[in-house]
Write an enzyme that holds these catalytic residues in place. Structure first.
Site, PDB file in Angstrom:
ATOM      1  N   ASP A  54      61.897  22.467  38.200  1.00  0.00           N
ATOM      2  CA  ASP A  54      62.018  23.267  39.426  1.00  0.00           C
ATOM      3  C   ASP A  54      62.060  22.374  40.665  1.00  0.00           C
ATOM      4  OD1 ASP A  54      62.060  25.744  38.301  1.00  0.00           O
ATOM      5  OD2 ASP A  54      60.227  26.466  39.237  1.00  0.00           O
ATOM      6  N   GLU A  79      59.897  26.961  46.963  1.00  0.00           N
ATOM      7  CA  GLU A  79      58.714  27.439  46.263  1.00  0.00           C
ATOM      8  C   GLU A  79      57.778  26.289  45.896  1.00  0.00           C
ATOM      9  OE1 GLU A  79      59.613  29.530  42.632  1.00  0.00           O
ATOM     10  OE2 GLU A  79      57.532  30.149  42.396  1.00  0.00           O
ATOM     11  N   ASP A 153      64.710  29.193  45.984  1.00  0.00           N
ATOM     12  CA  ASP A 153      63.969  29.384  44.731  1.00  0.00           C
ATOM     13  C   ASP A 153      64.793  28.663  43.669  1.00  0.00           C
ATOM     14  OD1 ASP A 153      62.541  30.068  42.521  1.00  0.00           O
ATOM     15  OD2 ASP A 153      62.328  32.180  43.040  1.00  0.00           O
ATOM     16  N   ILE A 155      64.493  28.071  40.418  1.00  0.00           N
ATOM     17  CA  ILE A 155      64.775  28.935  39.261  1.00  0.00           C
ATOM     18  C   ILE A 155      63.855  30.141  39.371  1.00  0.00           C
ATOM     19  CG2 ILE A 155      64.827  29.215  36.742  1.00  0.00           C
ATOM     20  CD1 ILE A 155      65.018  26.208  36.489  1.00  0.00           C
ATOM     21  N   ASP A 156      64.446  31.280  39.643  1.00  0.00           N
ATOM     22  CA  ASP A 156      63.641  32.506  39.640  1.00  0.00           C
ATOM     23  C   ASP A 156      63.624  33.038  38.201  1.00  0.00           C
ATOM     24  OD1 ASP A 156      62.134  34.612  40.825  1.00  0.00           O
ATOM     25  OD2 ASP A 156      63.898  35.888  40.655  1.00  0.00           O
ATOM     26  N   THR A 158      61.304  32.115  35.862  1.00  0.00           N
ATOM     27  CA  THR A 158      61.067  30.918  35.040  1.00  0.00           C
ATOM     28  C   THR A 158      60.671  31.294  33.610  1.00  0.00           C
ATOM     29  OG1 THR A 158      59.783  30.375  36.997  1.00  0.00           O
ATOM     30  CG2 THR A 158      60.206  28.602  35.472  1.00  0.00           C
ATOM     31  N   ASP A 303      62.055  34.443  46.926  1.00  0.00           N
ATOM     32  CA  ASP A 303      62.628  35.365  45.935  1.00  0.00           C
ATOM     33  C   ASP A 303      63.659  36.300  46.573  1.00  0.00           C
ATOM     34  OD1 ASP A 303      60.915  34.655  43.735  1.00  0.00           O
ATOM     35  OD2 ASP A 303      59.314  35.868  44.595  1.00  0.00           O
TER      36      ASP A 303
HETATM   37  C1  2IP Z   1      58.801  35.400  39.804  1.00  0.00           C
HETATM   38  C2  2IP Z   1      59.767  36.052  38.857  1.00  0.00           C
HETATM   39  C3  2IP Z   1      59.047  37.169  38.165  1.00  0.00           C
HETATM   40  C4  2IP Z   1      58.681  38.264  39.149  1.00  0.00           C
HETATM   41  C5  2IP Z   1      57.885  37.649  40.283  1.00  0.00           C
HETATM   42  C6  2IP Z   1      58.532  36.403  40.908  1.00  0.00           C
HETATM   43  O1  2IP Z   1      59.333  34.192  40.274  1.00  0.00           O
HETATM   44  O2  2IP Z   1      60.898  36.550  39.492  1.00  0.00           O
HETATM   45  O3  2IP Z   1      59.849  37.640  37.130  1.00  0.00           O
HETATM   46  O4  2IP Z   1      57.945  39.255  38.472  1.00  0.00           O
HETATM   47  O5  2IP Z   1      57.718  38.604  41.286  1.00  0.00           O
HETATM   48  O6  2IP Z   1      57.735  35.851  41.899  1.00  0.00           O
HETATM   49  P1  2IP Z   1      58.654  40.503  37.725  1.00  0.00           P
HETATM   50  O7  2IP Z   1      59.611  39.984  36.709  1.00  0.00           O
HETATM   51  O8  2IP Z   1      57.500  41.276  37.131  1.00  0.00           O
HETATM   52  O9  2IP Z   1      59.333  41.246  38.815  1.00  0.00           O
HETATM   53  P2  2IP Z   1      59.202  32.764  39.440  1.00  0.00           P
HETATM   54  O10 2IP Z   1      59.705  32.973  38.071  1.00  0.00           O
HETATM   55  O11 2IP Z   1      60.070  31.852  40.269  1.00  0.00           O
HETATM   56  O12 2IP Z   1      57.740  32.420  39.501  1.00  0.00           O
HETATM   57 CA    CA Z   2      60.690  33.208  42.094  1.00  0.00          CA
END
Ligand code: 2IP
Ligand code: CA
Length: 379
Positions: A54, A79, A153, A155-156, A158, A303
């Site tokens: 990341d 992030e 971000d 990689i969202d 992850t 995000d």
């Molecule tokens: C996370 C990721 C999660 C999400 C959370 C984000 O970011 O997108 O999937 O939760 O809100 O902060 P959910 O899937 O329950 O919506 P990262 O993977 O970058 O930590």
């Molecule tokens: Ca994220």
């Protein structure tokens, strides 16, 4: 602005290359999926390799944007922090160096001397990405880089990236989890007002090359400022506005009261669940869902900034749910649009940049109003 957009599309593609390389090359993949089992491994890596992946991606973006737009250095946020401690207790700042060899040497110090992994990563970082075709001709926005800031971000979703389940995406259908939920998100906001004005989303794992050449990505972008509203995704045809017929996407961990209220409003078939905050907003952008509702403060500026800009370009937006529930009129909902320039001073660390009040992402204002009226008094 067109120059900045072209650059962001390019660096997002480079970031997607790094994300793909980490899964495709065995020495990197092993590090990515390794479980921290005992004390020994924990001693070796203060942070996981996935965090390093990341950070590397974030630094590639920060480096390339800063090199072309020096006015933006200091306003490129992400992030991750780029400070690492290696197995010897030394603090190492991960940056992109002038040459591939220098970057490999630096990465080897955080990778506990794993030169193979360090060289593979460094090669991906310094390689030119494939050319991105984007019809940005004629795009002219009266903003200069010195007025703008960036949220990255790297990689969202992850967890989906690590788990790596491969799904074949069906046109027009939302697929709740899998590698396709992992997204590179780069959002640009106006420093003075915090409004999101440009967004680039790269989906590194969109489909497999039919000729066997591995994963292929897809990119999306949008610009929204004044009367310029351009998006690479065309506005989907809307169904009946408001009430039944409305479809919503939620996190599977959403509160029961929200799930029940939206089941009554939309009908059980129109309520969907998916992973990844960015992916859920992308579903709204693509018309796979009409709204994304989140009652918790579990997302962050990095995000939502990029996909928020695309939604604005399509005539929609992302509002703070708590503030919208407090407002007395539909017109006031607009004042609850999320902004990106100010931290929440009562919180500490990353939480200063959380979207504390939860959110609703929407394309159509009347659909936003239906959601707010249905949830009023319930939360
Ligand atoms: C996370 C990721 C999660 C999400 C959370 C984000 O970011 O997108 O999937 O939760 O809100 O902060 P959910 O899937 O329950 O919506 P990262 O993977 O970058 O930590
Ligand atoms: Ca994220």
């Amino acid at each position: 602005m067109a120059d900045l957009l072209r650059l962001l599309l390019r660096v997002a593609e480079k970031a997607a290359d790094v994300a793909r390389v980490c899964r495709q090359e065995a020495p990197l993949f092993q590090l990515l999926v390794q479980e921290k089992t005992g004390d020994d491994k924990n001693k070796k890596f203060v942070q996981d390799f996935k965090t390093l992946a990341d950070v590397v991606i974030q630094e590639v973006i920060r480096h390339d944007v800063g090199a072309q737009f020096p006015e933006m250095v200091g306003f490129i946020h992400g992030e991750e922090s780029n400070k690492f401690e290696n197995g010897l207790g030394e603090s190492v700042t991960v940056t992109v160096c002038g040459t591939e060899e220098e970057t490999a040497t630096l990465l080897a110090t955080v990778l506990d001397g794993n030169h193979t992994a360090a060289s593979l990563l460094a090669r991906a970082i310094h390689q030119d990405p494939a050319t991105i075709d984007a019809n940005t001709d004629g795009l002219s926005v009266p903003l200069s880089p010195s007025e703008l800031g960036i949220w990255i971000d790297p990689i969202d979703a992850t967890s989906q990236y690590i788990e790596g389940r491969e799904e074949v995406l069906e046109e027009g259908h939302l697929s709740p989890s899998g590698l396709h939920c992992a997204l590179v998100l780069i959002g640009v906001y106006l420093r003075s007002t915090g409004e999101p004005v440009m967004g680039v989303i790269n989906q590194p794992f969109n489909h497999k090359d039919p000729a066997g050449g591995g994963w292929r990505g897809k990119h999306f972008w949008g610009v929204s400022f004044g009367n310029v509203n351009v998006c690479s995704v065309s506005r989907p045809k809307d169904g009946p506005a408001g009430g039944r017929g409305l479809s919503a996407v939620l996190s599977s961990s959403e509160k029961q009261v929200v799930k029940e209220t939206l089941t009554s409003l939309c009908g059980p078939d129109k309520l969907m669940y998916a992973s990844g905050a960015g992916y859920k907003i992308l579903c709204v952008i693509q018309g796979l869902a009409d709204v994304y509702v989140l009652s918790e403060g579990s997302t962050f500026k990095w995000d939502s900034c990029a996909p928020h800009a695309l939604l604005r370009a399509l005539g929609g937006g992302v509002v703070d749910l708590t503030r919208s529930l407090q407002s007395s009129s539909a017109a006031q909902n607009h004042q609850a649009e999320l902004t990106y320039h100010q931290p929440y001073i009562e919180a500490k660390g990353a939480d200063r940049w959380a979207n504390h009040g939860g959110l609703v992402a929407y394309r159509d204002c009347s659909q936003l109003c239906s959601i707010i009226s249905a949830l009023k008094g319930k939360l």
